[in-house]
Design a protein around this motif. Structure first.
Motif, PDB file in Angstrom:
ATOM      1  N   PRO A 118       3.620 -65.532 -46.052  1.00  0.00           N
ATOM      2  CA  PRO A 118       3.141 -66.879 -46.423  1.00  0.00           C
ATOM      3  C   PRO A 118       3.979 -68.017 -45.861  1.00  0.00           C
ATOM      4  CG  PRO A 118       3.008 -65.421 -48.309  1.00  0.00           C
ATOM      5  CD  PRO A 118       3.757 -64.667 -47.243  1.00  0.00           C
ATOM      6  N   ASP A 119       5.223 -67.736 -45.447  1.00  0.00           N
ATOM      7  CA  ASP A 119       6.016 -68.795 -44.812  1.00  0.00           C
ATOM      8  C   ASP A 119       5.329 -69.339 -43.568  1.00  0.00           C
ATOM      9  OD1 ASP A 119       8.295 -69.380 -46.353  1.00  0.00           O
ATOM     10  OD2 ASP A 119       9.283 -67.547 -45.698  1.00  0.00           O
ATOM     11  N   TYR A 120       4.605 -68.476 -42.865  1.00  0.00           N
ATOM     12  CA  TYR A 120       3.903 -68.951 -41.671  1.00  0.00           C
ATOM     13  C   TYR A 120       2.820 -69.969 -42.041  1.00  0.00           C
ATOM     14  CZ  TYR A 120       6.073 -64.847 -39.477  1.00  0.00           C
ATOM     15  OH  TYR A 120       6.966 -63.905 -39.023  1.00  0.00           O
ATOM     16  N   PHE A 121       2.162 -69.766 -43.197  1.00  0.00           N
ATOM     17  CA  PHE A 121       1.148 -70.735 -43.626  1.00  0.00           C
ATOM     18  C   PHE A 121       1.790 -72.106 -43.856  1.00  0.00           C
ATOM     19  CE2 PHE A 121      -0.625 -66.909 -46.189  1.00  0.00           C
ATOM     20  CZ  PHE A 121      -1.018 -66.282 -45.029  1.00  0.00           C
ATOM     21  N   ALA A 122       2.926 -72.095 -44.539  1.00  0.00           N
ATOM     22  CA  ALA A 122       3.601 -73.363 -44.832  1.00  0.00           C
ATOM     23  C   ALA A 122       4.141 -74.010 -43.563  1.00  0.00           C
ATOM     24  CB  ALA A 122       4.736 -73.132 -45.833  1.00  0.00           C
ATOM     25  N   ASP A 123       4.627 -73.209 -42.626  1.00  0.00           N
ATOM     26  CA  ASP A 123       5.108 -73.758 -41.353  1.00  0.00           C
ATOM     27  C   ASP A 123       3.968 -74.420 -40.592  1.00  0.00           C
ATOM     28  OD1 ASP A 123       7.558 -72.665 -42.010  1.00  0.00           O
ATOM     29  OD2 ASP A 123       7.496 -71.079 -40.496  1.00  0.00           O
ATOM     30  N   LEU A 124       2.823 -73.737 -40.532  1.00  0.00           N
ATOM     31  CA  LEU A 124       1.672 -74.302 -39.829  1.00  0.00           C
ATOM     32  C   LEU A 124       1.194 -75.568 -40.517  1.00  0.00           C
ATOM     33  CD1 LEU A 124      -0.437 -74.124 -37.604  1.00  0.00           C
ATOM     34  CD2 LEU A 124      -1.717 -72.490 -39.026  1.00  0.00           C
ATOM     35  N   ASP A 125       1.202 -75.573 -41.838  1.00  0.00           N
ATOM     36  CA  ASP A 125       0.817 -76.763 -42.591  1.00  0.00           C
ATOM     37  C   ASP A 125       1.715 -77.942 -42.215  1.00  0.00           C
ATOM     38  OD1 ASP A 125      -1.125 -77.551 -44.563  1.00  0.00           O
ATOM     39  OD2 ASP A 125       0.484 -77.745 -46.024  1.00  0.00           O
ATOM     40  N   GLY A 126       3.015 -77.688 -42.109  1.00  0.00           N
ATOM     41  CA  GLY A 126       3.944 -78.742 -41.727  1.00  0.00           C
ATOM     42  C   GLY A 126       3.734 -79.218 -40.306  1.00  0.00           C
ATOM     43  N   LEU A 127       3.445 -78.291 -39.392  1.00  0.00           N
ATOM     44  CA  LEU A 127       3.192 -78.675 -38.005  1.00  0.00           C
ATOM     45  C   LEU A 127       1.960 -79.564 -37.889  1.00  0.00           C
ATOM     46  CD1 LEU A 127       3.941 -75.277 -36.239  1.00  0.00           C
ATOM     47  CD2 LEU A 127       5.087 -77.438 -35.731  1.00  0.00           C
ATOM     48  N   LEU A 128       0.896 -79.204 -38.609  1.00  0.00           N
ATOM     49  CA  LEU A 128      -0.323 -80.013 -38.534  1.00  0.00           C
ATOM     50  C   LEU A 128      -0.142 -81.358 -39.222  1.00  0.00           C
ATOM     51  CD1 LEU A 128      -3.219 -77.431 -38.978  1.00  0.00           C
ATOM     52  CD2 LEU A 128      -1.909 -78.050 -36.941  1.00  0.00           C
ATOM     53  N   ASP A 129       0.648 -81.388 -40.287  1.00  0.00           N
ATOM     54  CA  ASP A 129       0.958 -82.679 -40.918  1.00  0.00           C
ATOM     55  C   ASP A 129       1.693 -83.590 -39.946  1.00  0.00           C
ATOM     56  OD1 ASP A 129      -0.219 -81.976 -43.298  1.00  0.00           O
ATOM     57  OD2 ASP A 129       1.654 -81.495 -44.330  1.00  0.00           O
ATOM     58  N   HIS A 130       2.515 -83.008 -39.087  1.00  0.00           N
ATOM     59  CA  HIS A 130       3.286 -83.809 -38.118  1.00  0.00           C
ATOM     60  C   HIS A 130       2.404 -84.283 -36.958  1.00  0.00           C
ATOM     61  CE1 HIS A 130       6.806 -85.047 -35.743  1.00  0.00           C
ATOM     62  NE2 HIS A 130       6.142 -84.560 -34.709  1.00  0.00           N
ATOM     63  N   PHE A 131       1.631 -83.372 -36.382  1.00  0.00           N
ATOM     64  CA  PHE A 131       0.908 -83.692 -35.155  1.00  0.00           C
ATOM     65  C   PHE A 131      -0.490 -84.254 -35.384  1.00  0.00           C
ATOM     66  CE2 PHE A 131       4.092 -80.763 -33.386  1.00  0.00           C
ATOM     67  CZ  PHE A 131       4.496 -81.477 -32.266  1.00  0.00           C
ATOM     68  N   SER A 132      -1.121 -83.910 -36.506  1.00  0.00           N
ATOM     69  CA  SER A 132      -2.479 -84.389 -36.744  1.00  0.00           C
ATOM     70  C   SER A 132      -2.705 -84.614 -38.230  1.00  0.00           C
ATOM     71  CB  SER A 132      -3.497 -83.372 -36.201  1.00  0.00           C
ATOM     72  OG  SER A 132      -4.804 -83.889 -36.262  1.00  0.00           O
ATOM     73  N   PRO A 133      -1.985 -85.563 -38.817  1.00  0.00           N
ATOM     74  CA  PRO A 133      -2.055 -85.739 -40.275  1.00  0.00           C
ATOM     75  C   PRO A 133      -3.405 -86.213 -40.780  1.00  0.00           C
ATOM     76  CG  PRO A 133      -0.820 -87.538 -39.262  1.00  0.00           C
ATOM     77  CD  PRO A 133      -1.058 -86.522 -38.186  1.00  0.00           C
TER      78      PRO A 133
END
Length: 303
Positions: free
Chosen positions: A85-100
């Motif tokens: 599940p850490d990968y889900f949270a990492d991806l969530d953070g990446l998308l919040d940064h690049f395409s909020p």
């Protein structure tokens, strides 16, 4: 050596106490969301270069090194196992940064495809279109397997701390390239040599080490739950393309315990699904047939 047609830009983004390494291609236009590419197990973001070069549309593209792979590593605080599940949270953070403010087109390969499939069901509003490249999940498990699995997890953590689960180092980049070609006989020499310089780095002894944390080899403590996966898949709202290679890697990996028909049956849980297959390709289909794959993905994204 292979010559990249589209230059990438390397950047680091702070995500959950990690400096996440991200490659970008193309021009970032106002109001445009990116095409996001997420690699598989023991791979790196640069692995997408051949497919990116074959794409015809001028598109802003990002690809990240997952935690513990490539340049997204923290040697001082490296974990001794990884929690999916850490990968889900990492991806969530990446998308919040690049395409909020806008959903993205999301592509994953292998392990990365399993992550993006789950993410698209957990955060359906964040994904515009979804592409699964050979992301099969794992064989069905039974609760009775849990005691043995927990014991194996404990044993492998001990082996890791004893230095008995390290990744092999190579004397030269040629050795790394040959290793890549051994895993994928279809990989041309020029591409293997190009990938090798992104897949490994020289250590203090002058050898070339794979850019992957050995802790990724530790078995997951938790059993794979097919019903849980299906429940997540049913929540996916994005049109989804599932792409397989003509070589059936799945059946050979699991020696008959998990076969392609079972994977295809699971995928029926996805509400809006279409299938594609790439001929003359194995599991690393984005290396074997980047042009055919790029064309299939663009036809899907822009139809």
């Amino acid at each position: 050596m292979y010559q990249a047609l589209k230059p990438s830009r390397s950047t680091f983004v702070p995500i959950r106490h990690l400096d996440y390494h991200v490659l970008e291609w193309g021009t970032r236009r106002e109001g445009e969301s990116p095409l996001v590419l997420m690699h598989g197990w023991m791979d790196v973001s640069a692995s997408w270069q051949f497919m990116v070069d074959a794409l015809q549309r001028d598109r802003w593209i990002i690809a990240a090194d997952w935690r513990g792979f490539g340049l997204t590593r923290n040697a001082a605080q490296a974990p001794d196992n990884y929690w999916f599940p850490d990968y889900f949270a990492d991806l969530d953070g990446l998308l919040d940064h690049f395409s909020p403010g806008a959903p993205v087109d999301l592509v994953g390969h292998s392990m990365g495809a399993n992550v993006v499939m789950f993410y698209a069901g957990i955060r359906p509003d964040r994904v515009q279109k979804l592409v699964n490249l050979e992301g099969f999940g794992l064989p069905q498990t039974r609760p009775a397997q849990a005691p043995e699995r927990y014991g194996k997890w404990l044993d492998e953590i001990k082996l890791l701390h004893e230095g008995k689960m390290s990744l092999r180092a190579y004397d030269s980049l040629d050795g790394v390239a040959r290793r890549l070609q051994k895993t994928n006989p279809r990989l041309a020499e020029d591409k293997a040599r190009w990938l090798a310089q992104h897949w490994a780095a020289r250590n203090d002894e002058g050898q070339w080490e794979i850019l992957g944390d050995p802790a990724h080899k530790v078995v997951s403590a938790h059993l794979y739950q097919v019903e849980e996966s299906l429940a997540v898949f049913r929540r996916i709202t994005a049109p989804t393309l599932a792409v397989t290679a003509s070589d059936d890697s799945l059946s050979s990996w699991w020696r008959g315990n998990y076969r392609m028909p079972e994977f295809l049956e699971r995928m029926k849980a996805v509400p809006d699904l279409r299938h594609g297959q790439i001929s003359d390709a194995g599991h690393m289909l984005h290396h074997d047939q980047p042009g055919a794959l790029a064309s299939m993905i663009e036809d899907f994204l822009y139809s």
